[in-house]
Design a protein around this motif. Structure first.
Motif, PDB file in Angstrom:
ATOM      1  N   CYS A 118       0.857  -1.185   0.000  1.00  6.34           N
ATOM      2  CA  CYS A 118       0.000   0.000   0.000  1.00  6.34           C
ATOM      3  C   CYS A 118       0.897   1.241   0.000  1.00  6.34           C
TER       4      CYS A 118
ATOM      5  N   ALA B 206      -0.323   4.405   0.551  1.00  2.69           N
ATOM      6  CA  ALA B 206      -1.034   5.528   1.158  1.00  2.69           C
ATOM      7  C   ALA B 206      -0.099   6.311   2.074  1.00  2.69           C
TER       8      ALA B 206
ATOM      9  N   CYS C 179       2.379   3.667   3.714  1.00  5.81           N
ATOM     10  CA  CYS C 179       1.766   2.704   4.632  1.00  5.81           C
ATOM     11  C   CYS C 179       2.517   1.368   4.651  1.00  5.81           C
TER      12      CYS C 179
ATOM     13  N   SER D 121       1.600  -1.616   4.177  1.00  8.51           N
ATOM     14  CA  SER D 121       0.839  -2.842   4.457  1.00  8.51           C
ATOM     15  C   SER D 121       0.577  -3.536   3.127  1.00  8.51           C
TER      16      SER D 121
ATOM     17  N   CYS E 298      -4.178  -0.948   0.797  1.00  9.14           N
ATOM     18  CA  CYS E 298      -4.462  -1.986   1.771  1.00  9.14           C
ATOM     19  C   CYS E 298      -5.915  -1.887   2.231  1.00  9.14           C
TER      20      CYS E 298
ATOM     21  N   HIS F  14      -6.874   1.466   3.731  1.00  9.94           N
ATOM     22  CA  HIS F  14      -6.710   2.710   2.979  1.00  9.94           C
ATOM     23  C   HIS F  14      -7.457   2.678   1.647  1.00  9.94           C
TER      24      HIS F  14
HETATM   25 ZN   LIG Z   1      -2.438   1.251   3.686  1.00  5.61          ZN
END
Ligand SMILES: [Zn+2]
Length: 88
Positions: free
Chosen positions: A17, A19, A27, A29, A38, A41
């Motif tokens: 991810c 974000a 992020c 993830s 993710c 997000h």
């Molecule tokens: Zn994320």
């Protein structure tokens, strides 16, 4: 202790991810399959606008056609002004 080697390569190679977090970084993830974010997000199933979403259009003032028409009118006005200046 177990001597089993954990095979985490495919998991670590999965898309992440991107974000922006509150601390400023990405992020990181794992992204939801088929999405770029993710589950937290915007990647959750059912989230996001449908394809060819028309809900964002309120008045059509900024459609490609409307912008092109305004541009044509402005060009015509500029031409007319130049012609009037030449006649002075
Ligand atoms: Zn994320």
């Amino acid at each position: 202790m177990s001597d089993h080697i954990r095979n985490t390569g495919p998991m670590l190679a999965s898309p992440r991810c991107g974000a922006k977090t509150r601390s400023g970084g990405a992020c990181r993830s794992p992204a939801v399959r088929g999405k770029k974010r993710c589950r937290m997000h915007g990647g959750a199933p059912g989230s996001g606008a449908p394809k060819a979403n028309q809900n964002a259009r309120k008045h059509g003032l900024f459609t490609r056609d409307a912008i092109a028409e305004r541009r044509r009118i402005q060009a015509l006005l500029g031409e007319a002004r130049r012609m009037l200046d030449e006649m002075k």
